[in-house]
Motif scaffolding. Structure first.
Motif, PDB file in Angstrom:
ATOM      1  N   LYS A  66      -2.734 -12.767  -2.549  1.00  0.00           N
ATOM      2  CA  LYS A  66      -1.690 -12.042  -1.809  1.00  0.00           C
ATOM      3  C   LYS A  66      -1.264 -10.788  -2.561  1.00  0.00           C
ATOM      4  O   LYS A  66      -1.060  -9.724  -1.958  1.00  0.00           O
ATOM      5  CB  LYS A  66      -0.482 -12.951  -1.581  1.00  0.00           C
ATOM      6  CG  LYS A  66       0.622 -12.314  -0.745  1.00  0.00           C
ATOM      7  CD  LYS A  66       1.760 -13.284  -0.490  1.00  0.00           C
ATOM      8  CE  LYS A  66       2.856 -12.633   0.355  1.00  0.00           C
ATOM      9  NZ  LYS A  66       3.981 -13.571   0.607  1.00  0.00           N
ATOM     10  N   GLN A  67      -1.142 -10.896  -3.866  1.00  0.00           N
ATOM     11  CA  GLN A  67      -0.764  -9.739  -4.672  1.00  0.00           C
ATOM     12  C   GLN A  67      -1.853  -8.669  -4.638  1.00  0.00           C
ATOM     13  O   GLN A  67      -1.554  -7.472  -4.613  1.00  0.00           O
ATOM     14  CB  GLN A  67      -0.494 -10.173  -6.117  1.00  0.00           C
ATOM     15  CG  GLN A  67       0.787 -10.964  -6.289  1.00  0.00           C
ATOM     16  CD  GLN A  67       0.931 -11.518  -7.690  1.00  0.00           C
ATOM     17  OE1 GLN A  67      -0.042 -11.888  -8.344  1.00  0.00           O
ATOM     18  NE2 GLN A  67       2.172 -11.574  -8.171  1.00  0.00           N
ATOM     19  N   LYS A  68      -3.112  -9.109  -4.641  1.00  0.00           N
ATOM     20  CA  LYS A  68      -4.225  -8.160  -4.566  1.00  0.00           C
ATOM     21  C   LYS A  68      -4.202  -7.411  -3.239  1.00  0.00           C
ATOM     22  O   LYS A  68      -4.436  -6.200  -3.196  1.00  0.00           O
ATOM     23  CB  LYS A  68      -5.552  -8.890  -4.746  1.00  0.00           C
ATOM     24  CG  LYS A  68      -5.788  -9.419  -6.149  1.00  0.00           C
ATOM     25  CD  LYS A  68      -7.107 -10.166  -6.237  1.00  0.00           C
ATOM     26  CE  LYS A  68      -7.358 -10.685  -7.652  1.00  0.00           C
ATOM     27  NZ  LYS A  68      -8.635 -11.426  -7.766  1.00  0.00           N
ATOM     28  N   ILE A  69      -3.923  -8.127  -2.154  1.00  0.00           N
ATOM     29  CA  ILE A  69      -3.846  -7.492  -0.840  1.00  0.00           C
ATOM     30  C   ILE A  69      -2.672  -6.516  -0.792  1.00  0.00           C
ATOM     31  O   ILE A  69      -2.779  -5.410  -0.248  1.00  0.00           O
ATOM     32  CB  ILE A  69      -3.685  -8.551   0.274  1.00  0.00           C
ATOM     33  CG1 ILE A  69      -4.902  -9.473   0.321  1.00  0.00           C
ATOM     34  CG2 ILE A  69      -3.484  -7.875   1.628  1.00  0.00           C
ATOM     35  CD1 ILE A  69      -6.208  -8.795   0.602  1.00  0.00           C
ATOM     36  N   SER A  70      -1.553  -6.915  -1.405  1.00  0.00           N
ATOM     37  CA  SER A  70      -0.355  -6.073  -1.394  1.00  0.00           C
ATOM     38  C   SER A  70      -0.524  -4.818  -2.235  1.00  0.00           C
ATOM     39  O   SER A  70       0.226  -3.840  -2.060  1.00  0.00           O
ATOM     40  CB  SER A  70       0.852  -6.866  -1.925  1.00  0.00           C
ATOM     41  OG  SER A  70       1.106  -7.995  -1.098  1.00  0.00           O
ATOM     42  N   SER A  71      -1.497  -4.810  -3.153  1.00  0.00           N
ATOM     43  CA  SER A  71      -1.693  -3.650  -4.022  1.00  0.00           C
ATOM     44  C   SER A  71      -2.297  -2.463  -3.275  1.00  0.00           C
ATOM     45  O   SER A  71      -2.219  -1.331  -3.747  1.00  0.00           O
ATOM     46  CB  SER A  71      -2.601  -4.033  -5.198  1.00  0.00           C
ATOM     47  OG  SER A  71      -3.952  -4.245  -4.749  1.00  0.00           O
TER      48      SER A  71
END
Length: 244
Positions: A4-9
């Motif tokens: 999720k954090q990777k997508i949000s980046s």
């Protein structure tokens, strides 16, 4: 970092603006006279069998987005290893020149292969500056396989502004599946090399399908890309050994 954090980046707003602008300028430029055709007639007295208008529109949209949205751009024309990037492009041009391309202009097939592939490589840089340059960087830490899928979908749908139909591919859905597959390959290549020229060379190889050239280039390119950072690794090991 979680998925999720990777997508949000990813810079999703920038990506959306870029894609809208890319589609808009591509549509507008396809309505203009064929620039490259007129240039080839004036210089070579030949009618070029292709148009760069859509690529010019896409490149302009990309350059505008680079100016508007400042950021850390990992990809560049020659990437992290300029000599290796140039070698990959050179192998593509050399082997196609050796095997040659037939033409209706009465030009030697080997000379024509060099002219045509060189022109295509320049055009492919226009496209890859967008898809494997700006877009790849703005997807940030999104997993590479997913970058390939996202880029492949956007790249494939963008061709709606270029092709009259997709009958030769069996429909738009089949064409998009093809662009996704190619994009995944190029996403991993760009992750390793940070080179737009490498992506442009792969792009050209996928369009011109000579089985002999394809096999030779893929084998040699795979070796170069896998060993891309080998010299850096050897230097680090030697430094570590000397410091012991």
């Amino acid at each position: 970092m979680t998925f999720k954090q990777k997508i949000s980046s990813a810079k999703w707003i920038q990506i959306l603006i870029f894609y809208i602008l890319a589609c808009l300028l591509t549509f507008i430029f396809t309505k203009f006279p064929n620039f490259i055709k007129n240039l080839w007639i004036s210089i070579f007295s030949l009618e070029a069998p292709f148009s760069w208008n859509h690529g010019i529109g896409l490149l302009l949209a990309t350059l505008l987005c680079y100016l508007i949205f400042k950021g850390n751009n990992r990809t560049s024309i020659l990437g992290s290893k300029p000599v290796k990037s140039l070698l990959i492009a050179a192998l593509y041009l050399i082997f196609y020149s050796v095997f040659g391309l037939s033409n209706n202009f009465g030009i030697n097939q080997h000379v024509w292969a060099l002219i045509f592939c060189s022109s295509m490589l320049v055009y492919n840089i226009f496209e890859e500056t967008a898809w494997r340059g700006f877009l790849h960087d703005r997807l940030a830490k999104v997993p590479t396989w997913l970058k390939g899928i996202i880029t492949g979908i956007l790249w494939g749908v963008w061709h709606i502004f270029i092709f009259e139909n997709f009958n030769q591919f069996g429909g738009l859905q089949n064409f998009v599946m093809l662009t996704i597959l190619v994009s995944i390959i190029m996403a991993y290549a760009v992750k390793k090399t940070n080179s737009i020229l490498v992506a442009a060379s792969i792009h050209g190889l996928m369009i011109l399908r000579n089985n002999y050239v394809t096999i030779i280039c893929l084998v040699l390119w795979t070796v170069l890309i896998i060993t891309w950072e080998k010299d850096n690794l050897m230097i680090r090991r030697k430094t570590a050994y000397n410091n012991v």
